[in-house]
Design a protein around this motif. Structure first.
Motif, PDB file in Angstrom:
ATOM      1  N   GLU A   1      46.411  36.443  33.212  1.00  0.00           N
ATOM      2  CA  GLU A   1      45.064  36.566  33.759  1.00  0.00           C
ATOM      3  C   GLU A   1      45.071  37.320  35.081  1.00  0.00           C
ATOM      4  O   GLU A   1      44.215  38.169  35.336  1.00  0.00           O
TER       5      GLU A   1
ATOM      6  N   LEU B   1      43.104  40.839  35.938  1.00  0.00           N
ATOM      7  CA  LEU B   1      42.183  40.989  37.057  1.00  0.00           C
ATOM      8  C   LEU B   1      42.594  42.163  37.943  1.00  0.00           C
ATOM      9  O   LEU B   1      41.752  42.955  38.381  1.00  0.00           O
TER      10      LEU B   1
ATOM     11  N   ASN C   1      40.236  45.545  38.575  1.00  0.00           N
ATOM     12  CA  ASN C   1      39.720  45.916  39.894  1.00  0.00           C
ATOM     13  C   ASN C   1      40.388  47.155  40.483  1.00  0.00           C
ATOM     14  O   ASN C   1      40.000  47.619  41.555  1.00  0.00           O
TER      15      ASN C   1
ATOM     16  N   ILE D   1      34.378  40.455  29.321  1.00  0.00           N
ATOM     17  CA  ILE D   1      35.446  39.453  29.220  1.00  0.00           C
ATOM     18  C   ILE D   1      35.306  38.758  27.872  1.00  0.00           C
ATOM     19  O   ILE D   1      34.215  38.263  27.538  1.00  0.00           O
TER      20      ILE D   1
ATOM     21  N   ARG E   1      38.556  30.239  32.538  1.00  0.00           N
ATOM     22  CA  ARG E   1      38.987  31.628  32.728  1.00  0.00           C
ATOM     23  C   ARG E   1      37.782  32.565  32.791  1.00  0.00           C
ATOM     24  O   ARG E   1      37.729  33.479  33.623  1.00  0.00           O
TER      25      ARG E   1
ATOM     26  N   ARG F   1      36.214  32.221  36.220  1.00  0.00           N
ATOM     27  CA  ARG F   1      37.058  32.775  37.291  1.00  0.00           C
ATOM     28  C   ARG F   1      36.995  34.297  37.313  1.00  0.00           C
ATOM     29  O   ARG F   1      36.815  34.914  38.373  1.00  0.00           O
ATOM     30  N   LEU F   2      37.158  34.889  36.143  1.00  0.00           N
ATOM     31  CA  LEU F   2      37.161  36.346  36.094  1.00  0.00           C
ATOM     32  C   LEU F   2      35.779  36.927  36.385  1.00  0.00           C
ATOM     33  O   LEU F   2      35.654  37.936  37.087  1.00  0.00           O
TER      34      LEU F   2
ATOM     35  N   ASP G   1      35.488  37.010  40.077  1.00  0.00           N
ATOM     36  CA  ASP G   1      36.437  37.795  40.857  1.00  0.00           C
ATOM     37  C   ASP G   1      36.450  39.286  40.519  1.00  0.00           C
ATOM     38  O   ASP G   1      36.961  40.090  41.301  1.00  0.00           O
ATOM     39  N   ILE G   2      35.940  39.676  39.379  1.00  0.00           N
ATOM     40  CA  ILE G   2      35.856  41.097  39.063  1.00  0.00           C
ATOM     41  C   ILE G   2      34.782  41.731  39.935  1.00  0.00           C
ATOM     42  O   ILE G   2      33.663  41.231  40.038  1.00  0.00           O
TER      43      ILE G   2
END
Length: 502
Positions: A419, A423, A427, A437, A444, A447-448, A451-452
């Motif tokens: 993961e 990421l 990025n 996603i 998951r 989170r992604l 954070d993306i």
């Protein structure tokens, strides 16, 4: 002569209809269609076959000056800017209804102009434009100004004011949709608008101007100037009496327009620019569904899509199996005649764009990427600009095809093992427009999505959303937002009024 609103059923019927449609190529200033002041015209071409399509007014700086003068006078007169929101709403709702009433003609113009599959124009672009205009109008009389939480000795008012004269420059890949995204909120909030469509795809913008007037939009509120970006676009960017410049297009041109704003009057400028969007697939996802969506994400609209999922990030242990699923899904996007209702992928906009796609394919091969399918221009229709759906595997982050926006049907498959690595790859881009996603792991996904660094993140779908959510990018994908209530704010000034009650 206007096309009857009876939907043709096959290629032959659409082609027959195309021979009867009256194409308006003049500019639209102060409520009427007019030639460019210079009298100059330019020829646009049909991407499907390369043939001449229409003679279009070629406006320049002198036309920009005239349109700005008209737009400013109209704005200051208050005929639209101070019209009660409920009345502006009625006009915009009528405008949306006229778009729907002329949907066959508008879809045909969009397909002829941009090489877009007629099925997509009918099912997506035209109804989407009508929805945007209607929704913006319906929203405007439901937005309240504010009273600040002052003490008893004062009254603090926070009110929205229209900006004034807005210049909107829209691209050639989604000319109708992006025009609606600009016009809806700009008009709803009371501004006067100067719309510059892309030089190669002006037809639906010109058509909409007449429909807006028929809906009751006062003369001078909406002006449409077709013409080249190098002269007309520059003139709008540098104009001292334009209050706002909104642009959708390439990052390079967006930077140039931002510079023009700085050189002139610091007009508010917001931009929706390029992308190199990651579409991330984990092993626990529904792989069949993800593969179909991955093909759609890159091959829809011939890959000429700023949000295209051009970087397909696949968990290493499923990479071979999943890539094969995508290859099979790509067969649905066989290039075909844009006016054939069975066509899923139409023509690229012109020869230059076809050559650009071919250049990137050659660059991918040169740098060691493995060609899974496609890779060649094809002659689906004689004289047109068509390219096979193309998939590369073994792409690494330092390759050109992984870093630069191609704006064509070319997919780069990249592999990851964790993961965190997914990421990092996602990025690792100057862009931040969109991301997908695919996973059944709820934690998951959250989170992604958090954070993306992208303005839109789609979980277990691609291209999701509607008019209720904002659209725009992070980083060099731009600033500001189209769509949703947030777009309305972009076309307003906030005024604070402090009253001492004694």
């Amino acid at each position: 002569m206007s096309v009857q609103n009876t939907k043709p059923q096959n290629l032959q019927e659409w082609q027959a209809l195309a021979t009867s449609v009256k194409i308006e190529g003049r500019a639209f200033i102060n409520g009427r269609y007019v030639d460019a002041l210079s009298g100059n015209t330019r020829t646009t071409h049909n991407p499907a076959n390369g043939e001449a399509l229409a003679q279009i007014a070629c406006c320049g700086p002198e036309d920009a000056d005239l349109a700005v003068h008209v737009a400013r006078e109209t704005f200051e007169s208050g005929t639209w800017s101070t019209m009660p929101p409920t009345e502006r709403k009625k006009v915009l709702v009528r405008f949306a209804e006229l778009i729907e009433a002329h949907r066959v003609e508008i879809a045909l113009l969009e397909s002829l102009d941009a090489g877009k599959p007629i099925a997509d124009a009918m099912a997506v672009d035209v109804p989407g434009a009508a929805t945007t205009i209607r929704w913006s109008g319906e929203a405007i009389d439901k937005l309240y100004d504010e009273v600040a939480p002052t003490g008893p000795g004062a009254l603090g008012l926070i009110t929205r004011m229209p900006l004034g004269v807005v210049a909107a420059i829209v691209p050639w890949n989604f000319p109708l949709s992006t025009t609606a995204w600009k016009l809806g909120p700009a008009l709803a909030t009371g501004n006067s608008v100067i719309l510059k469509p892309a030089s190669s795809t002006p037809l639906t913008a010109i058509k909409l101007a007449g429909l807006a007037r028929a809906a009751g939009l006062p003369d001078g509120v909406l002006n449409v100037l077709p013409g080249p970006g190098s002269s007309l676009g520059k003139a709008l960017g540098l104009h001292m009496d334009i209050d706002c410049l909104t642009f959708t297009g390439s990052t390079a041109v967006g930077k140039t327009l931002t510079g023009y704003a700085g050189q002139s009057n610091l007009k508010r400028t917001f931009l929706e620019l390029g992308g190199k969007s990651p579409n991330i697939v984990f092993a626990d996802a529904d792989l069949d569904r993800a593969a179909e969506a991955a093909a759609m994400a890159i091959f829809y609209n011939q890959g000429e899509t700023c949000t295209a999922g051009s970087r397909l990030l696949v968990e290493k242990r499923i990479a071979e199996v999943f890539t094969e699923k995508v290859r099979k899904a790509a067969r649905h996007f066989k290039p075909g005649h844009p006016q054939d209702p069975n066509t899923a992928m139409g023509a690229l906009i012109d020869r230059s764009q076809s050559d650009t796609v071919a250049y990137y394919v050659a660059k991918g091969l040169e740098q060691g990427a493995q060609l899974v399918c496609g890779g060649r221009p094809v002659e689906a229709v004689a004289g047109g600009y068509y390219f096979e759906p193309t998939v590369f595997r073994g792409v690494t982050g330092d390759m050109t095809i992984a870093r630069e926006e191609i704006f064509g049907p070319v997919l780069s498959v990249m592999e990851f093992e964790s993961e965190a690595e997914a990421l990092a790859i996602a990025n690792d881009s100057i862009y931040g427009l969109a991301a997908g996603i695919w996973t059944n792991n709820l934690g998951r996904a959250h989170r992604l999505a958090r954070d993306i660094r992208a303005g839109s993140v789609w979980v277990n779908n691609y291209f999701g959303g509607d008019i209720t959510v904002p659209f725009g990018g992070f980083k060099q994908s731009g600033n500001g937002r189209d769509k949703s209530l947030h777009a309305l704010d972009k076309y307003c000034e906030l005024k604070s009024t402090w009253i001492d009650l004694g």
